[in-house]
Design a protein around this motif. Sequence first.
Motif, PDB file in Angstrom:
ATOM      1  N   ALA A 161      30.733   4.664 -19.355  1.00 47.90           N
ATOM      2  CA  ALA A 161      30.195   4.464 -20.705  1.00 47.90           C
ATOM      3  C   ALA A 161      30.571   3.110 -21.284  1.00 47.90           C
ATOM      4  O   ALA A 161      29.924   2.631 -22.220  1.00 47.90           O
ATOM      5  CB  ALA A 161      30.697   5.575 -21.629  1.00 47.90           C
ATOM      6  N   ASP A 162      31.596   2.469 -20.708  1.00 44.74           N
ATOM      7  CA  ASP A 162      32.047   1.171 -21.201  1.00 44.74           C
ATOM      8  C   ASP A 162      31.678   0.020 -20.265  1.00 44.74           C
ATOM      9  O   ASP A 162      32.070  -1.119 -20.505  1.00 44.74           O
ATOM     10  CB  ASP A 162      33.562   1.181 -21.405  1.00 44.74           C
ATOM     11  N   GLN A 163      30.935   0.336 -19.216  1.00 42.33           N
ATOM     12  CA  GLN A 163      30.592  -0.696 -18.246  1.00 42.33           C
ATOM     13  C   GLN A 163      29.404  -1.533 -18.699  1.00 42.33           C
ATOM     14  O   GLN A 163      28.553  -1.094 -19.470  1.00 42.33           O
ATOM     15  CB  GLN A 163      30.257  -0.048 -16.896  1.00 42.33           C
ATOM     16  N   SER A 164      29.363  -2.753 -18.160  1.00 38.08           N
ATOM     17  CA  SER A 164      28.227  -3.652 -18.322  1.00 38.08           C
ATOM     18  C   SER A 164      27.676  -3.931 -16.933  1.00 38.08           C
ATOM     19  O   SER A 164      28.432  -4.334 -16.039  1.00 38.08           O
ATOM     20  CB  SER A 164      28.675  -4.957 -18.987  1.00 38.08           C
ATOM     21  N   ALA A 165      26.388  -3.708 -16.726  1.00 38.60           N
ATOM     22  CA  ALA A 165      25.828  -3.846 -15.379  1.00 38.60           C
ATOM     23  C   ALA A 165      24.361  -4.267 -15.428  1.00 38.60           C
ATOM     24  O   ALA A 165      23.680  -4.103 -16.444  1.00 38.60           O
ATOM     25  CB  ALA A 165      25.966  -2.532 -14.612  1.00 38.60           C
ATOM     26  N   SER A 166      23.909  -4.813 -14.310  1.00 34.93           N
ATOM     27  CA  SER A 166      22.502  -5.178 -14.139  1.00 34.93           C
ATOM     28  C   SER A 166      21.974  -4.443 -12.913  1.00 34.93           C
ATOM     29  O   SER A 166      22.607  -4.482 -11.848  1.00 34.93           O
ATOM     30  CB  SER A 166      22.349  -6.691 -13.937  1.00 34.93           C
ATOM     31  N   PHE A 167      20.832  -3.791 -13.054  1.00 35.32           N
ATOM     32  CA  PHE A 167      20.253  -3.022 -11.954  1.00 35.32           C
ATOM     33  C   PHE A 167      18.855  -3.557 -11.665  1.00 35.32           C
ATOM     34  O   PHE A 167      17.901  -3.259 -12.381  1.00 35.32           O
ATOM     35  CB  PHE A 167      20.207  -1.535 -12.310  1.00 35.32           C
ATOM     36  N   TYR A 168      18.764  -4.381 -10.629  1.00 41.43           N
ATOM     37  CA  TYR A 168      17.476  -4.934 -10.231  1.00 41.43           C
ATOM     38  C   TYR A 168      16.920  -4.065  -9.112  1.00 41.43           C
ATOM     39  O   TYR A 168      17.471  -4.024  -8.007  1.00 41.43           O
ATOM     40  CB  TYR A 168      17.642  -6.378  -9.780  1.00 41.43           C
ATOM     41  N   VAL A 169      15.844  -3.362  -9.393  1.00 42.81           N
ATOM     42  CA  VAL A 169      15.293  -2.400  -8.434  1.00 42.81           C
ATOM     43  C   VAL A 169      13.844  -2.714  -8.059  1.00 42.81           C
ATOM     44  O   VAL A 169      13.206  -1.931  -7.366  1.00 42.81           O
ATOM     45  CB  VAL A 169      15.386  -0.957  -8.982  1.00 42.81           C
ATOM     46  N   ARG A 170      13.357  -3.853  -8.495  1.00 39.80           N
ATOM     47  CA  ARG A 170      11.940  -4.191  -8.264  1.00 39.80           C
ATOM     48  C   ARG A 170      11.542  -4.100  -6.794  1.00 39.80           C
ATOM     49  O   ARG A 170      10.467  -3.618  -6.462  1.00 39.80           O
ATOM     50  CB  ARG A 170      11.664  -5.605  -8.784  1.00 39.80           C
ATOM     51  N   PHE A 171      12.407  -4.545  -5.897  1.00 37.77           N
ATOM     52  CA  PHE A 171      12.067  -4.560  -4.471  1.00 37.77           C
ATOM     53  C   PHE A 171      12.676  -3.387  -3.700  1.00 37.77           C
ATOM     54  O   PHE A 171      12.516  -3.290  -2.485  1.00 37.77           O
ATOM     55  CB  PHE A 171      12.525  -5.889  -3.842  1.00 37.77           C
ATOM     56  N   MET A 172      13.366  -2.494  -4.388  1.00 32.84           N
ATOM     57  CA  MET A 172      14.028  -1.369  -3.729  1.00 32.84           C
ATOM     58  C   MET A 172      13.017  -0.365  -3.185  1.00 32.84           C
ATOM     59  O   MET A 172      12.053  -0.018  -3.868  1.00 32.84           O
ATOM     60  CB  MET A 172      14.926  -0.631  -4.731  1.00 32.84           C
ATOM     61  N   PRO A 173      13.232   0.148  -1.981  1.00 33.17           N
ATOM     62  CA  PRO A 173      12.442   1.299  -1.534  1.00 33.17           C
ATOM     63  C   PRO A 173      12.771   2.501  -2.408  1.00 33.17           C
ATOM     64  O   PRO A 173      13.858   2.581  -2.994  1.00 33.17           O
ATOM     65  CB  PRO A 173      12.884   1.512  -0.089  1.00 33.17           C
ATOM     66  N   ASP A 174      11.841   3.441  -2.508  1.00 34.15           N
ATOM     67  CA  ASP A 174      11.993   4.556  -3.452  1.00 34.15           C
ATOM     68  C   ASP A 174      13.260   5.377  -3.221  1.00 34.15           C
ATOM     69  O   ASP A 174      13.848   5.897  -4.174  1.00 34.15           O
ATOM     70  CB  ASP A 174      10.770   5.476  -3.379  1.00 34.15           C
ATOM     71  N   ASP A 175      13.686   5.497  -1.945  1.00 29.71           N
ATOM     72  CA  ASP A 175      14.849   6.351  -1.687  1.00 29.71           C
ATOM     73  C   ASP A 175      16.155   5.728  -2.191  1.00 29.71           C
ATOM     74  O   ASP A 175      17.171   6.421  -2.318  1.00 29.71           O
ATOM     75  CB  ASP A 175      14.957   6.697  -0.195  1.00 29.71           C
ATOM     76  N   TRP A 176      16.129   4.446  -2.529  1.00 28.30           N
ATOM     77  CA  TRP A 176      17.279   3.813  -3.177  1.00 28.30           C
ATOM     78  C   TRP A 176      17.021   3.559  -4.655  1.00 28.30           C
ATOM     79  O   TRP A 176      17.929   3.649  -5.477  1.00 28.30           O
ATOM     80  CB  TRP A 176      17.636   2.497  -2.476  1.00 28.30           C
ATOM     81  N   LYS A 177      15.789   3.259  -4.998  1.00 32.12           N
ATOM     82  CA  LYS A 177      15.455   2.974  -6.397  1.00 32.12           C
ATOM     83  C   LYS A 177      15.780   4.166  -7.293  1.00 32.12           C
ATOM     84  O   LYS A 177      16.415   4.009  -8.357  1.00 32.12           O
ATOM     85  CB  LYS A 177      13.974   2.616  -6.515  1.00 32.12           C
ATOM     86  N   GLY A 178      15.384   5.362  -6.889  1.00 30.67           N
ATOM     87  CA  GLY A 178      15.611   6.555  -7.692  1.00 30.67           C
ATOM     88  C   GLY A 178      17.081   6.808  -7.962  1.00 30.67           C
ATOM     89  O   GLY A 178      17.494   6.958  -9.131  1.00 30.67           O
ATOM     90  N   PRO A 179      17.932   6.872  -6.942  1.00 34.25           N
ATOM     91  CA  PRO A 179      19.362   7.112  -7.176  1.00 34.25           C
ATOM     92  C   PRO A 179      20.022   6.028  -8.025  1.00 34.25           C
ATOM     93  O   PRO A 179      20.870   6.334  -8.865  1.00 34.25           O
ATOM     94  CB  PRO A 179      19.946   7.136  -5.756  1.00 34.25           C
ATOM     95  N   ILE A 180      19.645   4.779  -7.808  1.00 30.48           N
ATOM     96  CA  ILE A 180      20.248   3.696  -8.591  1.00 30.48           C
ATOM     97  C   ILE A 180      19.834   3.803 -10.049  1.00 30.48           C
ATOM     98  O   ILE A 180      20.656   3.626 -10.966  1.00 30.48           O
ATOM     99  CB  ILE A 180      19.877   2.327  -7.988  1.00 30.48           C
ATOM    100  N   GLU A 181      18.570   4.135 -10.304  1.00 21.77           N
ATOM    101  CA  GLU A 181      18.129   4.302 -11.693  1.00 21.77           C
ATOM    102  C   GLU A 181      18.823   5.487 -12.348  1.00 21.77           C
ATOM    103  O   GLU A 181      19.164   5.427 -13.541  1.00 21.77           O
ATOM    104  CB  GLU A 181      16.610   4.461 -11.741  1.00 21.77           C
ATOM    105  N   ARG A 182      19.049   6.568 -11.591  1.00 22.58           N
ATOM    106  CA  ARG A 182      19.778   7.708 -12.153  1.00 22.58           C
ATOM    107  C   ARG A 182      21.214   7.320 -12.482  1.00 22.58           C
ATOM    108  O   ARG A 182      21.742   7.686 -13.535  1.00 22.58           O
ATOM    109  CB  ARG A 182      19.746   8.881 -11.178  1.00 22.58           C
ATOM    110  N   HIS A 183      21.842   6.581 -11.582  1.00 22.01           N
ATOM    111  CA  HIS A 183      23.201   6.117 -11.859  1.00 22.01           C
ATOM    112  C   HIS A 183      23.223   5.204 -13.084  1.00 22.01           C
ATOM    113  O   HIS A 183      24.121   5.304 -13.930  1.00 22.01           O
ATOM    114  CB  HIS A 183      23.760   5.372 -10.651  1.00 22.01           C
ATOM    115  N   ALA A 184      22.234   4.336 -13.199  1.00 23.95           N
ATOM    116  CA  ALA A 184      22.175   3.399 -14.326  1.00 23.95           C
ATOM    117  C   ALA A 184      22.093   4.119 -15.658  1.00 23.95           C
ATOM    118  O   ALA A 184      22.555   3.603 -16.686  1.00 23.95           O
ATOM    119  CB  ALA A 184      20.982   2.460 -14.157  1.00 23.95           C
ATOM    120  N   GLY A 185      21.526   5.315 -15.649  1.00 29.72           N
ATOM    121  CA  GLY A 185      21.387   6.066 -16.891  1.00 29.72           C
ATOM    122  C   GLY A 185      22.709   6.382 -17.572  1.00 29.72           C
ATOM    123  O   GLY A 185      22.754   6.594 -18.789  1.00 29.72           O
ATOM    124  N   GLY A 186      23.811   6.392 -16.823  1.00 28.59           N
ATOM    125  CA  GLY A 186      25.110   6.704 -17.398  1.00 28.59           C
ATOM    126  C   GLY A 186      25.942   5.487 -17.758  1.00 28.59           C
ATOM    127  O   GLY A 186      27.085   5.629 -18.212  1.00 28.59           O
TER     128      GLY A 186
END
Length: 276
Positions: A161-186
């Motif tokens: 909740a206190d982290q600062s991060a950048s999640f670039y997923v434009r070129f990610m295949p779906d099997d990685w894009k989905g999990p990374i976006e879910r992680h980014a939600g927190g």
Amino acid sequence: MSTLADQVTALMREVAAREIMPRFRALAESDIEEKSKGDLVTVADRASERWLTPRLEALVSGSHVLGEEAAAADPALLDRLADDRALWTVDPVDGTGNFVAGRETFGVMIALTERGETTHAWIYLPVTDEVAVAERGAGAFWMAGGSTARMASGRAAPAAADQSASFYVRFMPDDWKGPIERHAGGIGRKESNLCSAFDYTSVARGRHDFVTYYRMLPWDHAPGTLILREAGGVVRDIETGLDYAPRTLKGPHLVARDEDSWEQTAARIRALRAHL
């Protein structure tokens, strides 16, 4: 720092003064082109790379340059990565979209690689005249306001909740894009600088916690990776667990400011992927 470090730093400052800053917030429409959809190039990018190329090659006997704009015109130049000769990677204006928009988040990035390993790296931020420099095994340094300080990525990343991060997923295949976006939600604070020069130096200075990338073109990642590693950080493929190397062109990579943070975050993303 070495003489080479000073020489390249001087070249970066000079090319920015000659070719980049006079065009900042002064581009004509005819000065901007689209290499591919959403991928811009300007006269500043091309002029800077042309100016830097012969001067860098003159610094190290037998070396050659792999520049972003030259490779865009001739993709076969990427084959130079497989050559064991000394190779300069050059991103003449990293964050071109920001440069075009008049935003200050852009930089110049240079690395020297030998036998597929990065040995020296530079990131220059022209607007603030700040430079990050690293030599393999000799540390990373931040030069600003006339002073030089050793870079350290700092303590382990805080709670999500206190982290600062950048999640670039434009070129990610779906099997990685989905999990990374879910992680980014927190994650507490998400930023998209769209500029590797800013992302890597922010993590290396302990001001940013994580970044994810998939497309790993060497001019975008070789400089920042060495700087971050010398500051205590990690850049590694989430799937294979292999450290980034300049000959690696893709893969879900996680940038973190320390080893434990990398391991914990990579484990969370892998676990989310396993439940797809």
